[in-house]
Design a protein around this motif. Structure first.
Motif, PDB file in Angstrom:
ATOM      1  N   LYS A   1     -48.282 -11.983 115.209  1.00 13.21           N
ATOM      2  CA  LYS A   1     -47.518 -12.763 114.234  1.00 13.21           C
ATOM      3  C   LYS A   1     -46.041 -12.424 114.350  1.00 13.21           C
ATOM      4  O   LYS A   1     -45.677 -11.340 114.799  1.00 13.21           O
ATOM      5  CB  LYS A   1     -48.008 -12.464 112.824  1.00 13.21           C
ATOM      6  CG  LYS A   1     -49.452 -12.888 112.602  1.00 13.21           C
ATOM      7  CD  LYS A   1     -49.788 -12.875 111.130  1.00 13.21           C
ATOM      8  CE  LYS A   1     -51.219 -13.215 110.904  1.00 13.21           C
ATOM      9  NZ  LYS A   1     -51.515 -14.608 110.885  1.00 13.21           N
ATOM     10  N   TYR A   2     -45.210 -13.379 113.946  1.00 13.20           N
ATOM     11  CA  TYR A   2     -43.769 -13.164 113.942  1.00 13.20           C
ATOM     12  C   TYR A   2     -43.174 -13.728 112.664  1.00 13.20           C
ATOM     13  O   TYR A   2     -43.806 -14.534 111.976  1.00 13.20           O
ATOM     14  CB  TYR A   2     -43.098 -13.802 115.163  1.00 13.20           C
ATOM     15  CG  TYR A   2     -42.987 -15.295 115.090  1.00 13.20           C
ATOM     16  CD1 TYR A   2     -41.826 -15.905 114.633  1.00 13.20           C
ATOM     17  CD2 TYR A   2     -44.053 -16.101 115.465  1.00 13.20           C
ATOM     18  CE1 TYR A   2     -41.734 -17.281 114.548  1.00 13.20           C
ATOM     19  CE2 TYR A   2     -43.967 -17.480 115.385  1.00 13.20           C
ATOM     20  CZ  TYR A   2     -42.802 -18.065 114.929  1.00 13.20           C
ATOM     21  OH  TYR A   2     -42.714 -19.433 114.843  1.00 13.20           O
ATOM     22  N   VAL A   3     -41.978 -13.268 112.365  1.00 14.64           N
ATOM     23  CA  VAL A   3     -41.208 -13.804 111.245  1.00 14.64           C
ATOM     24  C   VAL A   3     -39.807 -14.094 111.758  1.00 14.64           C
ATOM     25  O   VAL A   3     -39.385 -13.569 112.780  1.00 14.64           O
ATOM     26  CB  VAL A   3     -41.127 -12.810 110.053  1.00 14.64           C
ATOM     27  CG1 VAL A   3     -42.477 -12.599 109.425  1.00 14.64           C
ATOM     28  CG2 VAL A   3     -40.504 -11.505 110.479  1.00 14.64           C
TER      29      VAL A   3
ATOM     30  N   ARG B   1     -38.751 -11.855 114.974  1.00 10.28           N
ATOM     31  CA  ARG B   1     -39.156 -10.456 115.033  1.00 10.28           C
ATOM     32  C   ARG B   1     -40.675 -10.398 114.924  1.00 10.28           C
ATOM     33  O   ARG B   1     -41.268 -11.009 114.048  1.00 10.28           O
ATOM     34  CB  ARG B   1     -38.535  -9.659 113.890  1.00 10.28           C
ATOM     35  CG  ARG B   1     -38.863  -8.163 113.957  1.00 10.28           C
ATOM     36  CD  ARG B   1     -38.108  -7.380 112.899  1.00 10.28           C
ATOM     37  NE  ARG B   1     -38.579  -7.637 111.572  1.00 10.28           N
ATOM     38  CZ  ARG B   1     -39.589  -6.969 110.981  1.00 10.28           C
ATOM     39  NH1 ARG B   1     -40.223  -6.041 111.622  1.00 10.28           N
ATOM     40  NH2 ARG B   1     -39.933  -7.259 109.753  1.00 10.28           N
ATOM     41  N   MET B   2     -41.296  -9.649 115.846  1.00 10.16           N
ATOM     42  CA  MET B   2     -42.749  -9.514 115.815  1.00 10.16           C
ATOM     43  C   MET B   2     -43.153  -8.616 114.655  1.00 10.16           C
ATOM     44  O   MET B   2     -42.498  -7.607 114.382  1.00 10.16           O
ATOM     45  CB  MET B   2     -43.268  -8.926 117.131  1.00 10.16           C
ATOM     46  CG  MET B   2     -44.793  -8.885 117.189  1.00 10.16           C
ATOM     47  SD  MET B   2     -45.423  -8.307 118.773  1.00 10.16           S
ATOM     48  CE  MET B   2     -45.390  -9.836 119.687  1.00 10.16           C
ATOM     49  N   VAL B   3     -44.221  -8.988 113.975  1.00  9.75           N
ATOM     50  CA  VAL B   3     -44.778  -8.159 112.920  1.00  9.75           C
ATOM     51  C   VAL B   3     -45.749  -7.196 113.594  1.00  9.75           C
ATOM     52  O   VAL B   3     -46.739  -7.618 114.186  1.00  9.75           O
ATOM     53  CB  VAL B   3     -45.505  -9.015 111.861  1.00  9.75           C
ATOM     54  CG1 VAL B   3     -46.162  -8.137 110.816  1.00  9.75           C
ATOM     55  CG2 VAL B   3     -44.528  -9.990 111.223  1.00  9.75           C
ATOM     56  N   ILE B   4     -45.430  -5.913 113.547  1.00 12.45           N
ATOM     57  CA  ILE B   4     -46.267  -4.900 114.191  1.00 12.45           C
ATOM     58  C   ILE B   4     -47.438  -4.591 113.261  1.00 12.45           C
ATOM     59  O   ILE B   4     -47.242  -4.177 112.115  1.00 12.45           O
ATOM     60  CB  ILE B   4     -45.462  -3.630 114.523  1.00 12.45           C
ATOM     61  CG1 ILE B   4     -44.287  -3.965 115.442  1.00 12.45           C
ATOM     62  CG2 ILE B   4     -46.353  -2.563 115.137  1.00 12.45           C
ATOM     63  CD1 ILE B   4     -44.671  -4.580 116.773  1.00 12.45           C
TER      64      ILE B   4
ATOM     65  N   CYS C   1     -49.507 -12.987 125.226  1.00 15.09           N
ATOM     66  CA  CYS C   1     -49.173 -13.073 123.807  1.00 15.09           C
ATOM     67  C   CYS C   1     -49.323 -14.495 123.288  1.00 15.09           C
ATOM     68  O   CYS C   1     -48.823 -15.445 123.876  1.00 15.09           O
ATOM     69  CB  CYS C   1     -47.746 -12.585 123.585  1.00 15.09           C
ATOM     70  SG  CYS C   1     -47.297 -12.441 121.859  1.00 15.09           S
ATOM     71  N   ASN C   2     -50.026 -14.630 122.158  1.00 14.65           N
ATOM     72  CA  ASN C   2     -50.184 -15.904 121.481  1.00 14.65           C
ATOM     73  C   ASN C   2     -49.604 -15.726 120.084  1.00 14.65           C
ATOM     74  O   ASN C   2     -50.220 -15.108 119.225  1.00 14.65           O
ATOM     75  CB  ASN C   2     -51.666 -16.284 121.437  1.00 14.65           C
ATOM     76  CG  ASN C   2     -51.885 -17.647 120.820  1.00 14.65           C
ATOM     77  OD1 ASN C   2     -50.942 -18.411 120.630  1.00 14.65           O
ATOM     78  ND2 ASN C   2     -53.123 -17.946 120.507  1.00 14.65           N
ATOM     79  N   LEU C   3     -48.411 -16.249 119.865  1.00 12.29           N
ATOM     80  CA  LEU C   3     -47.698 -16.021 118.604  1.00 12.29           C
ATOM     81  C   LEU C   3     -48.037 -17.057 117.545  1.00 12.29           C
ATOM     82  O   LEU C   3     -48.280 -18.222 117.850  1.00 12.29           O
ATOM     83  CB  LEU C   3     -46.193 -16.036 118.842  1.00 12.29           C
ATOM     84  CG  LEU C   3     -45.628 -14.842 119.584  1.00 12.29           C
ATOM     85  CD1 LEU C   3     -44.183 -15.107 119.985  1.00 12.29           C
ATOM     86  CD2 LEU C   3     -45.721 -13.587 118.745  1.00 12.29           C
ATOM     87  N   GLN C   4     -48.019 -16.588 116.295  1.00  9.24           N
ATOM     88  CA  GLN C   4     -48.217 -17.461 115.142  1.00  9.24           C
ATOM     89  C   GLN C   4     -47.239 -16.980 114.072  1.00  9.24           C
ATOM     90  O   GLN C   4     -47.106 -15.777 113.843  1.00  9.24           O
ATOM     91  CB  GLN C   4     -49.644 -17.351 114.626  1.00  9.24           C
ATOM     92  CG  GLN C   4     -49.905 -18.190 113.414  1.00  9.24           C
ATOM     93  CD  GLN C   4     -51.337 -18.025 112.911  1.00  9.24           C
ATOM     94  OE1 GLN C   4     -52.101 -17.215 113.424  1.00  9.24           O
ATOM     95  NE2 GLN C   4     -51.691 -18.768 111.899  1.00  9.24           N
TER      96      GLN C   4
ATOM     97  N   GLY D   1     -44.080 -16.369 104.539  1.00 10.71           N
ATOM     98  CA  GLY D   1     -43.201 -15.542 103.728  1.00 10.71           C
ATOM     99  C   GLY D   1     -41.822 -15.395 104.345  1.00 10.71           C
ATOM    100  O   GLY D   1     -41.597 -15.707 105.498  1.00 10.71           O
ATOM    101  N   ASP D   2     -40.894 -14.933 103.521  1.00  6.97           N
ATOM    102  CA  ASP D   2     -39.508 -14.733 103.946  1.00  6.97           C
ATOM    103  C   ASP D   2     -39.256 -13.272 104.272  1.00  6.97           C
ATOM    104  O   ASP D   2     -39.806 -12.376 103.643  1.00  6.97           O
ATOM    105  CB  ASP D   2     -38.536 -15.139 102.830  1.00  6.97           C
ATOM    106  CG  ASP D   2     -38.359 -16.637 102.767  1.00  6.97           C
ATOM    107  OD1 ASP D   2     -38.720 -17.313 103.739  1.00  6.97           O
ATOM    108  OD2 ASP D   2     -37.851 -17.121 101.741  1.00  6.97           O
TER     109      ASP D   2
END
Length: 158
Positions: free
Chosen positions: A3-5, A23-26, A127-130, A134-135
């Motif tokens: 996931k990323y934000v 930014r990737m959510v770790i 990598c498959n991003l989603q 949220g902010d």
């Protein structure tokens, strides 16, 4: 799935402007045990052999870097030791009037890592991003820069 934000960051060149960057959510940290399991599933190596190999690599890298060498692991990246002054030691002046630092006041404080492009490329291809809901906003001060300076000066006076 990773996931990323879109992270908000202040633009340091223009006051009051903000920029958005991905930014990737770790989601946790893979420890040695889990990595060893992944490696052993895809090979004929046993768990003990992989653990011993990792330990030997770590010790060998430490020895080489302690002798002033960088270490490049093909397919992984470049490791380079980083120096800093020990706690309580003052910096040398460029004019040469202050005390000069000797080897006893300097230590290896970190190891810099630069990933090889193939590792980055391989990671990206898997990598498959989603986008995460949220902010992710930066914390904004309710004070202007002048007000913050004034508050800091008042604090230093007291």
């Amino acid at each position: 799935m990773a996931k990323y934000v879109m992270q908000e960051m202040r633009n340091l060149h223009k006051e009051g402007e903000t920029l958005l960057y991905p930014r990737m959510v770790i989601d946790g940290c893979c420890e040695t045990e889990e990595l060893v399991e992944i490696i052993t599933k895809g090979s004929t190596l046993r768990k003990g052999e992989v653990l011993a190999s990792l330990q030997l690599i770590s010790e060998g890298m430490a020895t080489l870097m302690a002798h002033g060498r960088s270490v490049r692991l093909e397919g992984i990246g470049l490791f380079t030791p980083c120096l800093s002054l020990k706690d309580g030691k003052e910096r040398e002046d460029t004019n040469g009037e202050a005390t000069r630092r000797n080897a006893q006041s300097i230590e290896i404080s970190d190891i810099n890592f630069r990933a090889e492009k193939t590792l980055v490329r391989d990671t990206n291809s898997q990598c498959n991003l989603q986008r995460q809901k949220g902010d992710w906003r930066c914390n904004r001060s309710k004070y202007s820069p002048e007000e913050r300076l004034s508050l800091a000066l008042k604090h230093l006076e007291s």
